[in-house]
Motif scaffolding. Structure first.
Motif, short mmCIF file in Angstrom:
data_model
loop_
_atom_site.label_atom_id
_atom_site.label_comp_id
_atom_site.label_asym_id
_atom_site.label_seq_id
_atom_site.Cartn_x
_atom_site.Cartn_y
_atom_site.Cartn_z
N VAL A 1 0.78 -1.05 -0.04
CA VAL A 1 -0.14 -0.06 0.22
C VAL A 1 0.85 1.23 0.06
CG1 VAL A 1 -1.87 1.35 1.07
CG2 VAL A 1 -1.88 -1.37 1.17
N LYS A 2 1.35 1.80 -1.27
CA LYS A 2 2.22 2.81 -1.18
C LYS A 2 1.56 3.98 -0.72
CE LYS A 2 4.97 5.00 -4.88
NZ LYS A 2 4.91 5.35 -6.37
N GLY A 3 2.45 4.66 -0.06
CA GLY A 3 2.18 5.82 0.90
C GLY A 3 1.38 5.60 2.20
N TYR A 4 1.11 4.50 2.70
CA TYR A 4 0.37 4.26 3.79
C TYR A 4 1.47 4.24 5.00
CZ TYR A 4 -1.81 1.49 7.59
OH TYR A 4 -2.24 1.17 8.69
N ASP A 5 1.00 5.09 6.02
CA ASP A 5 1.99 5.07 7.24
C ASP A 5 1.14 5.03 8.62
OD1 ASP A 5 3.59 5.89 9.30
OD2 ASP A 5 4.28 7.61 8.39
N PRO A 6 1.06 3.85 9.34
CA PRO A 6 0.22 3.61 10.54
C PRO A 6 0.45 4.75 11.59
CG PRO A 6 1.81 2.04 10.27
CD PRO A 6 1.75 2.71 8.93
N THR A 7 1.77 5.26 11.53
CA THR A 7 2.02 6.45 12.66
C THR A 7 1.75 7.77 12.26
OG1 THR A 7 4.32 6.49 11.83
CG2 THR A 7 3.83 4.58 12.95
N GLN B 1 -10.89 4.11 -3.77
CA GLN B 1 -9.59 4.13 -3.38
C GLN B 1 -8.97 5.73 -3.11
OE1 GLN B 1 -6.56 2.31 -5.98
NE2 GLN B 1 -8.25 1.68 -6.96
N TRP B 2 -10.02 6.59 -3.28
CA TRP B 2 -9.60 8.11 -3.03
C TRP B 2 -10.45 8.80 -1.85
CZ3 TRP B 2 -5.60 10.35 -6.14
CH2 TRP B 2 -5.34 9.63 -7.23
N TYR B 3 -11.55 8.34 -1.79
CA TYR B 3 -12.57 9.10 -0.82
C TYR B 3 -13.15 8.17 0.31
CZ TYR B 3 -12.92 12.76 -4.50
OH TYR B 3 -12.76 13.66 -5.18
N LYS B 4 -13.25 8.85 1.29
CA LYS B 4 -13.84 8.10 2.60
C LYS B 4 -15.25 7.79 2.56
CE LYS B 4 -12.40 10.21 6.47
NZ LYS B 4 -11.90 11.22 7.26
N THR B 5 -15.81 7.05 3.51
CA THR B 5 -17.05 6.48 3.24
C THR B 5 -18.28 7.85 3.14
OG1 THR B 5 -16.79 4.51 4.23
CG2 THR B 5 -19.08 5.31 4.36
N LYS B 6 -17.95 8.90 4.15
CA LYS B 6 -18.89 9.81 4.43
C LYS B 6 -18.67 10.94 3.30
CE LYS B 6 -20.53 11.49 8.16
NZ LYS B 6 -20.54 12.22 9.19
N GLU B 7 -17.74 10.84 2.40
CA GLU B 7 -17.39 11.63 1.22
C GLU B 7 -18.00 11.11 -0.08
OE1 GLU B 7 -13.12 12.97 3.21
OE2 GLU B 7 -13.19 11.72 1.36
N LEU B 8 -18.24 9.86 -0.04
CA LEU B 8 -18.60 9.40 -1.40
C LEU B 8 -19.83 9.70 -2.09
CD1 LEU B 8 -16.87 7.62 -3.40
CD2 LEU B 8 -17.86 5.58 -2.28
N ALA B 9 -20.77 9.54 -1.16
CA ALA B 9 -22.53 9.98 -1.77
C ALA B 9 -22.35 11.17 -2.71
CB ALA B 9 -23.19 9.90 -0.47
N THR B 10 -21.79 12.16 -2.15
CA THR B 10 -21.62 13.59 -2.55
C THR B 10 -21.04 13.54 -4.06
OG1 THR B 10 -22.13 14.56 -0.44
CG2 THR B 10 -21.34 16.03 -2.58
N ARG B 11 -19.88 12.96 -3.80
CA ARG B 11 -19.15 12.73 -5.09
C ARG B 11 -19.88 11.78 -6.02
NH1 ARG B 11 -16.87 14.89 -0.58
NH2 ARG B 11 -15.34 16.42 -1.33
N LEU B 12 -20.55 10.71 -5.65
CA LEU B 12 -21.19 10.17 -6.68
C LEU B 12 -22.47 10.77 -7.27
CD1 LEU B 12 -21.23 6.49 -5.07
CD2 LEU B 12 -19.94 7.36 -7.05
N GLY C 1 -1.14 7.15 -4.16
CA GLY C 1 0.21 7.02 -3.77
C GLY C 1 1.14 7.07 -5.18
N SER C 2 0.41 7.21 -6.16
CA SER C 2 1.04 7.05 -7.72
C SER C 2 0.50 8.10 -8.60
CB SER C 2 1.02 6.01 -8.11
OG SER C 2 1.09 4.79 -7.16
N GLU D 1 1.47 15.07 1.92
CA GLU D 1 0.13 14.89 1.39
C GLU D 1 -0.30 13.38 0.73
OE1 GLU D 1 -0.79 19.63 -0.07
OE2 GLU D 1 0.28 18.27 -1.27
N THR D 2 0.75 12.91 0.35
CA THR D 2 0.56 11.50 -0.61
C THR D 2 0.33 10.65 0.76
OG1 THR D 2 1.97 11.90 -2.38
CG2 THR D 2 1.64 9.62 -1.64
N LYS D 3 1.17 10.60 1.79
CA LYS D 3 0.93 9.71 2.86
C LYS D 3 -0.54 10.00 3.40
CE LYS D 3 5.57 9.05 4.33
NZ LYS D 3 6.68 9.30 5.18
N ILE D 4 -0.99 11.23 3.66
CA ILE D 4 -2.40 11.53 4.12
C ILE D 4 -3.25 10.97 3.31
CG2 ILE D 4 -3.74 13.46 4.86
CD1 ILE D 4 -1.36 15.28 5.49
N ALA D 5 -3.36 11.26 1.82
CA ALA D 5 -4.23 10.97 1.02
C ALA D 5 -4.40 9.38 1.13
CB ALA D 5 -3.66 11.05 -0.42
#
Length: 533
Positions: free
Chosen positions: A61-67, A190-201, A261-262, A278-282
């Protein structure tokens, strides 16, 4: 935050065991991640278990940082960049997709059937064939999408659309368009959180309404080309739309990134869309919202297929989509013709379809935004359901001698009912886990939304024209049924959450740990999984 980090880190721990009771099957190591629900009830940061076909868990998972920790304004900036760089192009692709689909109804009003030597019943048969084949080819689409990547699959789907003779083209378009929408939906998760998706769709489907409106607008001018070059006006419409589609498809090959991440490289620029932080946050923000998204690159398995086929909640979503959206086919297909038959010229009738598409867009975005903000997706979806039902009741009860403007108003109200399809997909997606099952569900729900075109194409029959009283009655009944299905779905999720909460809280800490270590329940079947209401 520390607890969440520990849960995330559990994903990347390898557990090797050949003991059958430990959950290892056929030599595959099962990595089980257990998560209790966060305070945000709609986050769905739930449990998932994933089976991998090797003895080493892919840590890719490129860009993932659990810390990683970040401020709210930093995440807002990242989300706005995604909205600025990714969503407009996704919407452009959806725009040209729907231009290609909507021009069919415009072409019908320009006497396509008469020019080709058949009646509107022949048009209905074309829609029927399109709907069946579209549905069939949506199902394997996300198998391919997850295998080669949605960022490659989307432009391939677009560049394959083409035109050539009526029934042949409906078949070809169905086969090549079918994979586009489910692959796009899976890509956006892969790009949006659950509560962000309905508006984008809602924007995703809303841009299709704009495309329908624009198609009516350009038809007003293009149909005047009838006879130029020996072509009918509707042939010029197909030709111009097809060229535009292929131009966008070629650009898509070089513009769409694989994942957050790409984003660097190609025509996106050497540095990409984000800074390193920002990549890590995304990447991390989406995974932290839903841990099952660490499985995005894991191929769909037959276990996922079995899990999806035996999930009654998925079937409820598919049934709601099939029944509830069936009523869209007649009004969308024949809206220009209904307006024309009311007493308007062909070119004017196509132009007058614009208010319904634009009005539907505005209200679709509004209810989707409210749904993201407050939850209760089913209750907000019912708004569009009731709106359309009132429209069909009005069309049915108008006197036979109604003037052209009242008829136009009634048809416009019916066609402008806010679409609940996008938020319903986000609703279903947020309640389907693990990732493989979700990908299959996304393909299935798009298939259901197009399979309804099979009976939907037969609702408005030539013998019932031009006011379609029998067809309007059928649509009223279907809207009542959809209303009941939405309520049933909402009540079912609520009862399941309460029952699971009661059972889970009744377990001791030791029993909970034993459940996590021994259960074969997967994804949304787990006792500690909570559904989004």
């Amino acid at each position: 935050m520390a607890d969440i980090k520990k849960k995330e880190e559990a994903i990347f721990k390898e557990e090797f065991s050949s003991d059958e009771s430990s959950g290892t099957e056929d030599g595959n190591n099962k990595i089980t991640v257990f998560d209790k629900k966060k305070n945000d009830s709609s986050s769905n940061l739930s449990v998932t278990s994933s089976t991998y076909g090797s003895t080493e868990l892919k840590q890719g998972v490129k860009g993932y940082d659990p810390t990683l920790e970040w401020e709210a304004h930093e995440e807002t900036k990242v989300r706005r960049k995604i909205d600025m760089y990714l969503m407009p192009f996704i919407m452009l692709m959806a725009f040209v997709l729907n231009m290609d689909r909507t021009n069919h109804s415009n072409a019908i009003s320009d006497h396509l059937a008469q020019d080709l030597g058949f009646t509107n019943d022949g048009v209905n048969n074309g829609i029927l064939a399109y709907s069946i084949l579209f549905t069939i080819f949506t199902l394997p689409s996300n198998f391919v999408s997850k295998k080669i990547g949605a960022y490659r699959w989307l432009p391939i789907m677009m560049s394959a659309w083409n035109y050539a003779g009526y029934m042949t083209v409906r078949v070809l378009i169905a086969v090549t368009e079918a994979g586009f929408i489910p692959a796009t939906l899976n890509y956006l998760t892969q790009w949006y959180k659950t509560k962000e998706l309905a508006t984008r769709l809602a924007f995703f489907w809303g841009i299709q309404s704009i495309a329908s409106a624009v198609s009516g607008l350009i038809s007003f001018g293009i149909f005047r080309l009838r006879g130029v070059g020996g072509l009918e006006g509707w042939k010029w419409l197909f030709l111009i739309d097809g060229i535009f589609t292929h131009v966008v498809a070629i650009i898509a090959f070089f513009y769409l990134p694989k994942d957050p991440g790409s984003t660097n490289g190609s025509i996106r620029g050497k540095s990409g869309w984000f800074t390193e932080r920002e990549t890590k946050i995304a990447v991390t923000r989406v995974i932290r919202d839903d841990l099952t998204k660490t499985d995005q690159d894991v191929p769909i398995t037959w276990v996922d297929v079995k899990d999806a086929l035996t999930d009654p909640r998925l079937w409820m979503h598919l049934t709601t989509t099939f029944v509830g959206m069936m009523t869209n086919t007649p009004i969308r297909t024949y809206l220009p013709s209904i307006i024309r038959d009311g007493g308007f010229a062909v070119t004017t009738a196509n132009l007058l379809t614009m208010p319904s598409y634009l009005g539907g867009l505005v209200f679709s975005l509004l209810i989707a935004h409210l749904s993201d903000k407050y939850g209760e997706v089913a209750l907000f979806a019912i708004i569009g359901n009731v709106w359309e039902m009132v429209g069909y009741i009005t069309l049915k009860t108008l006197p036979g001698d109604t003037g052209r403007w009242p008829l136009f108003a009634a048809a416009t109200v019916t066609a402008s009912a806010p679409s609940w399809h996008g938020m319903h997909i986000a609703y279903m997606s947020s309640n389907m886990a693990p990732a493989g099952k979700r990908a299959l569900a996304l393909g299935a729900i798009i298939g259901a939304a197009n399979l309804d075109g099979v009976p939907g194409s037969q609702i408005y029959r030539a013998s019932d024209a031009p006011r379609y009283p029998t067809g309007n009655t059928v649509c009223i009944i279907l809207n009542i049924a959809a209303f009941g299905l939405f309520i049933t779905q909402r009540v079912s999720y609520s009862i399941s959450n309460k029952r699971r909460e009661k059972k889970w809280n009744a377990l001791s800490d030791t029993e909970k740990e034993e459940y996590n270590n021994t259960t074969k329940d997967r994804g949304n079947r787990r006792l500690d999984y909570r559904f989004r209401i």
